[in-house]
Each structure stands twice: as C-alpha cells, then as structure tokens.
Scaffold this active site. Structure first.
Site, PDB file in Angstrom:
ATOM      1  N   ASP A 191      -1.739  -3.957  -5.847  1.00  0.00           N
ATOM      2  CA  ASP A 191      -2.043  -2.586  -6.252  1.00  0.00           C
ATOM      3  C   ASP A 191      -0.795  -1.684  -6.190  1.00  0.00           C
ATOM      4  OD1 ASP A 191      -4.240  -0.501  -6.628  1.00  0.00           O
ATOM      5  OD2 ASP A 191      -3.303   0.258  -4.810  1.00  0.00           O
ATOM      6  N   GLU A 243       4.625 -20.725  -0.507  1.00  0.00           N
ATOM      7  CA  GLU A 243       4.444 -21.570   0.683  1.00  0.00           C
ATOM      8  C   GLU A 243       3.193 -22.429   0.552  1.00  0.00           C
ATOM      9  OE1 GLU A 243       4.028 -18.946   4.048  1.00  0.00           O
ATOM     10  OE2 GLU A 243       6.004 -18.060   3.725  1.00  0.00           O
TER      11      GLU A 243
HETATM   12  C1  GLC Z   1      -4.610   1.672  -8.143  1.00  0.00           C
HETATM   13  C2  GLC Z   1      -6.081   1.344  -8.248  1.00  0.00           C
HETATM   14  C3  GLC Z   1      -6.854   2.605  -8.176  1.00  0.00           C
HETATM   15  C4  GLC Z   1      -6.588   3.251  -6.838  1.00  0.00           C
HETATM   16  C5  GLC Z   1      -5.093   3.463  -6.622  1.00  0.00           C
HETATM   17  C6  GLC Z   1      -4.778   3.793  -5.199  1.00  0.00           C
HETATM   18  O1  GLC Z   1      -4.154   2.423  -9.202  1.00  0.00           O
HETATM   19  O2  GLC Z   1      -6.316   0.605  -9.415  1.00  0.00           O
HETATM   20  O3  GLC Z   1      -8.229   2.403  -8.353  1.00  0.00           O
HETATM   21  O4  GLC Z   1      -7.240   4.479  -6.761  1.00  0.00           O
HETATM   22  O5  GLC Z   1      -4.359   2.296  -6.921  1.00  0.00           O
HETATM   23  O6  GLC Z   1      -4.935   2.688  -4.366  1.00  0.00           O
END
Ligand code: GLC
Length: 534
Positions: A191, A243
């Site tokens: 993310d 790994e």
């Molecule tokens: C990313 C996710 C989103 C979230 C953001 C903060 O963009 O896809 O849904 O709100 O990260 O973690």
C-alpha cells in the site's frame, strides 16, 4: 489474472452484515469457475477501522470481525486446492494510532519507540512544522500535547507514518512479511509505497493555484512522495520475498505520474514484479489514441517488466460509471473487459466488475461511512459507492448477508445485475468475462504472445495483435471505442499474416458472416472482436 476482494463486501457468513473470511472461502468455487489465478484481499488485520483496515493495529493477526487465524489458514488451503493463490495487503507507510508501537512512541520523548514514527517540533505555538498536507485533507501534522510535539500522517491523523529510516522499523515490518509468507501467502500488494519517506529537512511543498475538495490550497506533494529511498526498501522487500520458495509476488500501489517513475518500481528485476499502472486506470474516457499510447509505453518500459493494470478498485468510482455513456453501458462493460484481459499484462480486476456493478454513493451525509466523504461532502462523497456488497442473487441482501442491515446498503441495480441471473444469460457481462478468461487459457498467444498495435492512426478503434512466436494462432483484437460503426482496412501482411480474414472467437455484439474480412472489416458501435489470424 488477479481478482481484488474487499472483504467487508464479498460474502458475510455469520449474519453481522459485514463480509468475512469464511464467506470468501464459501465462494472459492465461483472464483475458480470464473478463471482467476489469485485473489488480493484488502487488509484483514486488527484495526479500529478508521480507514476500514488501512489503519493496522497488529501486522500479524486477523481482526475477529473477519474470523480467526484458523479461518485464514483454511482459506489459503482451500484456495490452493483450486489453484488460486492468496495475496495479502501490506500497509508499510503507517500503522494505526492504536498500534502498541505508536502508543509507546507517543508516551514520552525518550521512549525506545519514539523514533519509530516521525516526531517534530512545531514552527511556533500552534504552528505545525511545515505546510505538508494529508492526502485526506488538512495539515499532515497532528499536535500531541502529551509530549508537546507533532507527528506526521500522510493519511488520516489516526494513521501515523512509520519512520522507515529506523532499521528497527524495517526489521519489524520484514518479519511481519515473513510471518505471512510462512503461512503460505503468495505475496503482497504494498500500500501507498511511494509515500514511505519524507524530506528530512522539512522543506515546504510548493503551492499551486486553486483549492481541493477539503478547502485546502492545492500543493504538489514534492517532498513527501517518491523519494529515491523508496527503492532501497523495495529491494529489501524483494529479498525477503525471495527467501521463500515458489515465485512469491510483490505488487506496488503507487499512482506514478509517468512511465519513467513506474519503470523504476521494477528496479533491475530486484524490486516489485508488478507495479500497478495508474496511468491506464486514470484515462477515464473511451479514447483509442490514449489507450494505444499508454499500452505502447508500458509495453516498451525500459526495465522489460510485466505490465500490470486495472480499471476499478476500492478507491475510485467503478468503471461502469467512468466509461459508460449512460445508454450502452452493458456493451461498454464488455469492451472494458476485453481491454483489460487481452493485451500483454497481468490484469487485475475488482470484485463485481464482472457483473457490471456500478458506483452507488450514499444519498445523505449521515449515511457516509468513509471519513473522507464526511470531511469532503458533498464535493467528495468518499469511497463507499465503489465498496457496496457483492450482488450474488435475488434473495435477501442479494445473497450477501442474512443481516437486517448490511454495512453499506445493497444497490438497487442488484435486482438485475447479479451472479445468478447473469450466469443463466449467455449474453450477459458475466458470461462475456468468463468467455474471455477461458480464451486466455486456451489461446497461448493471449498469455505469452507479443503485443503489436496495428491500424495505429485510427482515432476510434484500438486494434492490436497478440503474436504467437510458435505455430499456434495469433490473435487480432479490435475494440471500437466510439458510438458509431467503423470500417477498417487492415493490412497485416507486414506482420506476417497471410490469410485475408480472421476467424471469430469472441464478438460482442455478434457479427455477420463476412464481418471478419480484413480488407473491409466493419465493427459495430462499442463493438469487441477477438479473432484468430494466421
Ligand atoms: C491506499 C489504499 C486506500 C487507503 C490509503 C491509506 O491508497 O488503497 O484505501 O485509504 O492507501 O492507507
């Protein structure tokens, strides 16, 4: 083919109105029959759910709302029996403010975890350290009276950013990845990875004209986005993935502004294998020249990386509404399916796009669940509209849940657009997805063939070949992105194609008997043609 599941909304197994892991397990046969290879599940870690799971309070556990670790293990093993791999979401940029690490960190300036987050003095009384803004509105700095300093949060204030310059943080996060790899996950969708680092000297971001939906001055996130240090972390994460046996996979979420930034995410095949291509997702109109240019760009990326793209996800309105013209949406849904599934790429689809789910935003501010919808109402209604529950059938709550109230309401379109009804209709959107996904398996050119754009100057129709290097078929794909029929004179001899017509494999709408003659090829409005050529 990777299928994104928003677990709150896929299938509820215990009647609380929220989807869960056992619900996903109960639908694995559907996913197998659809023809997908892997599922990516958005965060299921313990969380106060301020950002619906993207605020993680424990990186190595399951939130009881979704089930238990035993449920998770069962999901992974049942998926494996069906040749479906499980990809977790990993949220390295920030934790929840409820994570024990942050609770320690905020407890005193001398706590050993103080430096696990980004703490700074204000500029003066009541003044944050600089002008950096949260992606979700207003200052990115939150004052904490307990220790009289500010902490940095790129997203909500309940999501403090971890300090990736601290080696202990890196070790703890890599160990969390190992924990899941050992449980058999295929990999991670990482993310907000481009936001891991901020300028240590705290330069102000440049201000540009206008204001955003939250009423803040527009700024360029120059000093908090895409710092070069990100790549060192990606290389380290890749080493962690390597790994483990059996090609583990890393996907990066990073809305890179151009192909050269996107390309950097591949590294020298030592960073992520699949950086999500937001350029293609953000075209937002049916434009053959735009898609042709972007497909060419990612196809020729200097790293030689595998293209990875999508049109819908849990953060942006569904493709039904972004590409549909309000009249031919069902046909355009098929066009978008073919555009996703036939170029050379590892495609990523979002649950429900295969049945034509549409964006259903809340009608009233008091119904909004996503905090950005509360802050930005009515200009920004938040992301609830693209997160509504999956539409399985015509029973109560469309088969999603037995609860009296589901966490988001069922969209009215569920009565017509649902898995059960569409499974019975050979011309439905779902049947179309199934046919194209099946063709990806039976036609090697769609898996491994090279990608060559043809009829390159056509302003309305995107056409390309997937060329089979071996003996089998090559595949011609013709996608009419306009609302009028178009006639094309294909000259494919220079591409080594000797025959004068293509053998139709999939066409929507159906074509007449002579339609596939290459020298005089007519494709209906928003039509899709996929045919074999020799
Ligand atoms: C990313 C996710 C989103 C979230 C953001 C903060 O963009 O896809 O849904 O709100 O990260 O973690």
């Amino acid at each position: 083919m990777i299928y994104e599941i928003y677990p709150r909304s896929f299938q509820d197994s215990n009647g609380d109105g929220v989807g869960d892991l056992n619900g996903i397990t109960s639908r694995l046969d559907y996913l197998r029959d659809l023809g997908i290879d892997a599922i990516w599940i958005t965060p299921i870690y313990p969380s106060p759910l301020v950002d619906f799971g993207y605020d993680v309070a424990d990186y190595t556990a399951i939130d009881p709302l979704y089930g238990t670790m035993a449920d998770f293990d069962r999901l992974v093993s049942e998926a494996k029996k069906r040749n479906i791999r499980v990809i977790m979401d990993f949220v390295p940029n920030h934790s929840s403010e409820q994570h024990p690490w942050f609770k320690e960190s905020r407890s005193s300036r001398t706590n050993p975890k103080r430096d696990w987050y980004i703490w700074r003095d204000g500029k003066g009384p009541g003044e944050p350290p600089n002008n950096w803004q949260s992606w979700f509105g207003h200052s990115a700095w939150q004052f904490d009276p307990a220790t009289n300093q500010y902490y940095y949060h790129h997203f909500y204030k309940e999501q403090p950013d971890l300090n990736w310059r601290n080696p202990e943080v890196r070790k703890a996060m890599y160990d969390a990845m190992r924990f899941w790899f050992k449980r058999g996950v295929a990999g991670f969708r990482i993310d907000a990875v481009s936001r891991l680092f901020e300028d240590p000297d705290l330069h102000d971001d440049p201000i540009v004209p206008g204001r955003n939906a939250y009423g803040d001055p527009n700024i360029l996130h120059k000093y908090t986005d895409n710092l070069p240090d990100v790549h060192e972390v990606l290389r380290e994460m890749r080493r962690v993935a390597d790994e483990f046996p059996g090609s583990r996979i890393l996907i990066s979420e990073a809305d890179e502004p151009n192909i050269s930034e996107l390309t950097k995410m591949y590294g020298k095949n030592d960073e992520v294998q699949l950086p999500m291509d937001f350029q293609i997702a953000d075209v937002n109109k049916l434009s053959a020249p735009d898609f042709r240019r972007l497909l060419d760009e990612v196809e020729n990326n200097p790293a030689g990386g595998q293209p990875h793209y999508f049109f819908s996800n849990h953060d942006q309105p569904r493709q039904w509404d972004r590409y549909g013209d309000g009249v031919h949406n069902a046909q355009i849904a098929k066009l978008m399916a073919a555009l996703l599934l036939t170029p050379r790429a590892t495609p990523l689809m979002y649950y429900g796009e295969e049945i034509g789910m549409r964006t259903t935003p809340p009608a009233r501010k008091e119904d909004v669940q996503d905090p950005i919808g509360k802050i930005g109402w009515p200009e920004e209604k938040g992301r609830d509209g693209e997160r509504t529950p999956m539409q399985w059938d015509k029973t109560k709550n469309s088969g999603f849940s037995s609860a009296e109230r589901t966490w988001l309401p069922m969209p009215p379109s569920a009565a017509e657009y649902n898995v059960e009804s569409e499974s019975r209709d050979p011309n439905s959107i779902l049947s179309f997805y199934k046919k194209v996904l099946a063709l990806r398996i039976t036609e090697p050119a769609l898996q491994h063939g090279s990608y060559v754009a043809v009829d390159r100057d056509n302003p309305f129709v995107l056409s390309f070949l997937r060329k089979n290097g071996g003996k089998g078929n090559s595949i011609l794909v013709v996608l009419n992105m306009s609302g009028a029929p178009q006639t094309i004179k294909f000259d494919l001899a220079s591409q080594g194609i000797k025959e004068s017509s293509a053998k139709p494999l999939i066409a929507a709408p159906r074509l007449g008997p002579d339609a596939a003659v290459l020298a005089h090829f007519t494709i209906p409005a928003f039509g899709v043609f996929i045919g074999a050529v020799h």
